[in-house]
Design an enzyme around this catalytic site. Structure first.
Site, PDB file in Angstrom:
ATOM      1  N   TYR A 155      -8.157 -17.353   3.871  1.00  0.00           N
ATOM      2  CA  TYR A 155      -7.439 -16.029   3.332  1.00  0.00           C
ATOM      3  C   TYR A 155      -7.525 -16.047   1.862  1.00  0.00           C
ATOM      4  CZ  TYR A 155      -3.803 -12.930   1.250  1.00  0.00           C
ATOM      5  OH  TYR A 155      -2.986 -11.964   0.167  1.00  0.00           O
TER       6      TYR A 155
ATOM      7  N   GLY B 156       0.994  -1.124  -0.092  1.00  0.00           N
ATOM      8  CA  GLY B 156       0.148   0.006  -0.114  1.00  0.00           C
ATOM      9  C   GLY B 156       0.715   1.285  -0.023  1.00  0.00           C
TER      10      GLY B 156
ATOM     11  N   SER C  65      -4.593 -11.694  -4.764  1.00  0.00           N
ATOM     12  CA  SER C  65      -3.580 -12.442  -4.525  1.00  0.00           C
ATOM     13  C   SER C  65      -3.342 -13.734  -5.184  1.00  0.00           C
ATOM     14  CB  SER C  65      -3.630 -12.904  -3.057  1.00  0.00           C
ATOM     15  OG  SER C  65      -2.458 -13.771  -2.720  1.00  0.00           O
TER      16      SER C  65
END
Length: 264
Positions: A154, A20, A141
């Protein structure tokens, strides 16, 4: 290619470190007014200083908000009612045996990884649509396509992120607003470095050796053969935010070093 984002505002969640922060720096260097978002005043202040020093920009703003909650998203919207570019980067992860992942852990990872982006896109996309220009990104991801057995929750959350991005791109078809997801692979962020350090101590090897071991044991299909640098992921984000990327929408763009065994 000269990417010019002058006069554009960019909000990047989870941007006090790692990918980020690298994205915020890249967008700021391209001319955007970057807004970084973090959960604590200390982390936001530290990130603001890093970005100001790195870019020379004095117009970078910071917002303290936990966007993993509905209240935090509302606080961000109140502080920054409009934006031209939204990068939904905030996310959490952690290795956990599937049978030990309780309902609370599933709920938490969905609130942070999925619902943060849903809530913010629901607000900011309307203004973008009305103005006829905008860029929305969801940082997914490679784990969305290559669900890791050590953190199934996740991988599932990141797959959901891609579904949201694709669906929203269809909702905004023809509006001048593009929506895409970006799929990093193992990246040398602060969190990943700490994780490798801990594993290295357990295995009695160096952190560098542990990275190679991790890839060999957990991501053996990697073509890159190393962890990516956050700036390498940020480069994709900056391009997708650019006017030059106007024909790219509804896409899942991979920066994962060839781990995913697919040509599509």
């Amino acid at each position: 290619m000269n990417i010019d984002l002058t006069d554009k505002t960019a909000i990047i969640t989870g941007s006090t470190g790692g990918i980020g922060l690298a994205i915020a720096a890249g967008l700021a260097r391209a001319g955007a007014r970057a807004v970084i978002v973090g959960r604590s005043p200390e982390s936001v202040e530290a990130a603001l200083k890093k970005l100001t020093d790195a870019t020379g920009r004095t117009d970078i703003r910071g917002v303290v908000a936990d966007v993993g909650t509905a209240e935090g998203c509302a606080a961000l919207v109140a502080a920054e009612p409009e934006t031209d570019i939204l990068v939904n980067n905030v996310g959490i992860y952690g290795a956990q045996e599937f049978f030990d992942i309780d309902d609370a852990a599933w709920e938490e990872i969905f609130q942070v990884n999925v619902m943060s982006g849903v809530r913010l896109a629901r607000h900011y996309a309307r203004g973008m649509r009305d103005r006829g220009w905008g860029r929305i990104q969801f940082i997914s991801s490679e784990s969305a396509l290559n669900i890791p057995t050590e953190m199934v929750h996740y991988g599932v959350s990141k797959a959901a992120v891609q579904a949201v991005a694709r669906g929203l791109a269809k909702v905004l078809a023809g509006s001048g607003v593009t929506v895409n997801s970006i799929l990093p692979g193992p990246t040398r962020t602060e969190g990943a470095v700490e994780m490798m350090r801990g594993l290295a101590e357990e295995r009695g090897v160096s952190a560098t050796e542990m990275e190679a071991l991790f890839l060999r044991e957990n991501r053996p299909s990697t073509l890159l053969g190393r962890f990516a640098d956050p700036d390498e992921v940020a480069a994709m984000s900056v391009y997708i935010a650019s006017p030059q990327a106007s024909a790219t929408t509804g896409a899942a763009l991979r920066v994962e070093g060839g781990i995913v065994e697919s040509i599509a």
